[in-house]
Scaffold this motif. Sequence first.
Motif, mmCIF file in Angstrom:
data_model
loop_
_atom_site.group_PDB
_atom_site.id
_atom_site.type_symbol
_atom_site.label_atom_id
_atom_site.label_comp_id
_atom_site.label_asym_id
_atom_site.label_seq_id
_atom_site.Cartn_x
_atom_site.Cartn_y
_atom_site.Cartn_z
ATOM 1 N N PRO A 75 -24.962 7.953 -25.009
ATOM 2 C CA PRO A 75 -23.857 8.530 -24.241
ATOM 3 C C PRO A 75 -22.643 8.621 -25.148
ATOM 4 O O PRO A 75 -22.413 7.741 -25.990
ATOM 5 N N THR A 76 -21.878 9.690 -24.997
ATOM 6 C CA THR A 76 -20.843 10.008 -25.991
ATOM 7 C C THR A 76 -19.530 10.399 -25.346
ATOM 8 O O THR A 76 -19.506 11.108 -24.334
ATOM 9 N N LEU A 77 -18.439 9.943 -25.959
ATOM 10 C CA LEU A 77 -17.116 10.451 -25.630
ATOM 11 C C LEU A 77 -16.787 11.510 -26.663
ATOM 12 O O LEU A 77 -16.708 11.220 -27.861
ATOM 13 N N LEU A 78 -16.623 12.755 -26.217
ATOM 14 C CA LEU A 78 -16.324 13.873 -27.107
ATOM 15 C C LEU A 78 -14.867 14.271 -26.919
ATOM 16 O O LEU A 78 -14.448 14.610 -25.816
ATOM 17 N N MET A 79 -14.118 14.231 -28.003
ATOM 18 C CA MET A 79 -12.691 14.515 -27.960
ATOM 19 C C MET A 79 -12.363 15.713 -28.839
ATOM 20 O O MET A 79 -12.354 15.604 -30.063
ATOM 21 N N PRO A 80 -12.086 16.892 -28.264
ATOM 22 C CA PRO A 80 -11.553 17.993 -29.064
ATOM 23 C C PRO A 80 -10.105 17.667 -29.424
ATOM 24 O O PRO A 80 -9.341 17.178 -28.594
ATOM 25 N N ALA A 81 -9.718 17.931 -30.668
ATOM 26 C CA ALA A 81 -8.371 17.553 -31.104
ATOM 27 C C ALA A 81 -7.852 18.508 -32.162
ATOM 28 O O ALA A 81 -8.626 19.070 -32.956
ATOM 29 N N ALA A 119 -8.613 2.247 -25.015
ATOM 30 C CA ALA A 119 -9.494 2.146 -23.847
ATOM 31 C C ALA A 119 -10.908 1.764 -24.259
ATOM 32 O O ALA A 119 -11.550 0.921 -23.622
ATOM 33 N N LEU A 120 -11.414 2.371 -25.336
ATOM 34 C CA LEU A 120 -12.766 2.051 -25.801
ATOM 35 C C LEU A 120 -12.882 0.577 -26.193
ATOM 36 O O LEU A 120 -13.891 -0.071 -25.912
ATOM 37 N N ALA A 121 -11.847 0.055 -26.824
ATOM 38 C CA ALA A 121 -11.868 -1.344 -27.254
ATOM 39 C C ALA A 121 -11.914 -2.302 -26.075
ATOM 40 O O ALA A 121 -12.346 -3.454 -26.225
ATOM 41 N N THR A 132 -13.537 -1.586 -23.101
ATOM 42 C CA THR A 132 -14.652 -1.316 -22.193
ATOM 43 C C THR A 132 -15.715 -2.403 -22.221
ATOM 44 O O THR A 132 -16.527 -2.507 -21.292
ATOM 45 N N GLY A 133 -15.737 -3.201 -23.301
ATOM 46 C CA GLY A 133 -16.814 -4.176 -23.448
ATOM 47 C C GLY A 133 -18.088 -3.561 -23.994
ATOM 48 O O GLY A 133 -19.098 -4.258 -24.155
ATOM 49 N N LEU A 134 -18.066 -2.260 -24.304
ATOM 50 C CA LEU A 134 -19.223 -1.569 -24.871
ATOM 51 C C LEU A 134 -19.056 -1.465 -26.382
ATOM 52 O O LEU A 134 -17.940 -1.416 -26.894
ATOM 53 N N ARG A 135 -20.181 -1.391 -27.097
ATOM 54 C CA ARG A 135 -20.134 -1.393 -28.563
ATOM 55 C C ARG A 135 -20.477 -0.017 -29.118
ATOM 56 O O ARG A 135 -21.523 0.555 -28.795
ATOM 57 N N PRO A 136 -19.579 0.534 -29.982
ATOM 58 C CA PRO A 136 -19.885 1.822 -30.618
ATOM 59 C C PRO A 136 -21.081 1.675 -31.540
ATOM 60 O O PRO A 136 -21.274 0.650 -32.193
ATOM 61 N N GLN A 145 -7.954 5.151 -18.355
ATOM 62 C CA GLN A 145 -7.966 3.699 -18.211
ATOM 63 C C GLN A 145 -9.315 3.155 -18.702
ATOM 64 O O GLN A 145 -10.337 3.835 -18.589
ATOM 65 N N PRO A 146 -9.338 1.944 -19.254
ATOM 66 C CA PRO A 146 -10.603 1.385 -19.738
ATOM 67 C C PRO A 146 -11.712 1.379 -18.688
ATOM 68 O O PRO A 146 -12.875 1.655 -19.001
ATOM 69 N N THR A 147 -11.353 1.078 -17.438
ATOM 70 C CA THR A 147 -12.368 1.059 -16.379
ATOM 71 C C THR A 147 -12.978 2.435 -16.180
ATOM 72 O O THR A 147 -14.194 2.578 -16.027
ATOM 73 N N ASP A 148 -12.127 3.480 -16.182
ATOM 74 C CA ASP A 148 -12.627 4.843 -16.016
ATOM 75 C C ASP A 148 -13.580 5.200 -17.152
ATOM 76 O O ASP A 148 -14.654 5.786 -16.928
ATOM 77 N N LEU A 149 -13.187 4.866 -18.370
ATOM 78 C CA LEU A 149 -14.008 5.223 -19.526
ATOM 79 C C LEU A 149 -15.322 4.454 -19.524
ATOM 80 O O LEU A 149 -16.389 5.016 -19.817
ATOM 81 N N ARG A 150 -15.273 3.184 -19.174
ATOM 82 C CA ARG A 150 -16.505 2.382 -19.107
ATOM 83 C C ARG A 150 -17.468 2.977 -18.070
ATOM 84 O O ARG A 150 -18.659 3.151 -18.350
ATOM 85 N N LEU A 151 -16.950 3.286 -16.885
ATOM 86 C CA LEU A 151 -17.802 3.850 -15.838
ATOM 87 C C LEU A 151 -18.371 5.198 -16.256
ATOM 88 O O LEU A 151 -19.542 5.498 -15.987
ATOM 89 N N ALA A 152 -17.550 6.029 -16.899
ATOM 90 C CA ALA A 152 -18.018 7.346 -17.318
ATOM 91 C C ALA A 152 -19.131 7.239 -18.357
ATOM 92 O O ALA A 152 -20.111 7.989 -18.315
ATOM 93 N N LEU A 153 -19.002 6.305 -19.291
ATOM 94 C CA LEU A 153 -20.043 6.130 -20.305
ATOM 95 C C LEU A 153 -21.307 5.527 -19.710
ATOM 96 O O LEU A 153 -22.419 5.920 -20.074
#
Length: 257
Positions: free
Chosen positions: A63-69, A87-89, A91-95, A183-191
Amino acid sequence: MKPALLVFALLLWPAAALAGLTEAQIGQVALSPPAGAAVPMALAFTDFNGRAITLGDAIAGRPTLLMPADFTCAQLCGPALSIAASALAQTGLRPGRDYSLVVVGIDAQDTIDDARRFTSGQVGGPGVSVLSGSDAAIQSLLTAMGYRLQRDAANGAIAHPAAYVTLTAEGRISRVLSSLALQPTDLRLALIEAGDGRIGGLTGRIALLCYGFDAVHGIYTRQIARLLQIGGALTVVILASALGLMLWRTAKRGASG
């Protein structure tokens, strides 16, 4: 994707960056993925070490967070990257194990050095890819995403949505998230959702049952009805178990007597 999220993003854009655009052009800026949209996994890019890499290689089956920049944009994209990194830091998830982060430049004129400066000290390491590409590759990706921007040639700026997307391991777009209200919670749930429950453990899967996605604001919100349903189901299970235990003890005493 609802227009409200895009309007929010544009209202935060510096006025000078929009000075060369008409109201009609600004109104065309949007991130609205078609139903079932997926990114082209075979698209070729270059990472900031100068190596050729496909989008599929960068996603790497996670699962990926894709950021156009825009690598030379400090007003909007710089803060958006900082918010995502923070936020990623949390989430408790590891890249590299649970998810991938892919940052893709939206301006083919930006150099690898621009990409390095943009991300320096904020993101890096396993599972993180910062990609530059040709006009053709960038346009193919943005078109597939439903990502529409406007170039302000008079001011050397690009007006674009302030948003990220999460992708499944197969490259399908699962959610659009506000980059400035993340928010970290939003990002964690989305991933976790993009990972189809394969990451985040049991607590992550339970959390998804208790939250619903608000596409207007690009956030997850607690769903009281679901919480009540889950609480009610647990209550029924507990009562049934207690009743069963009581009947079993009664029957056992009767058999002993």
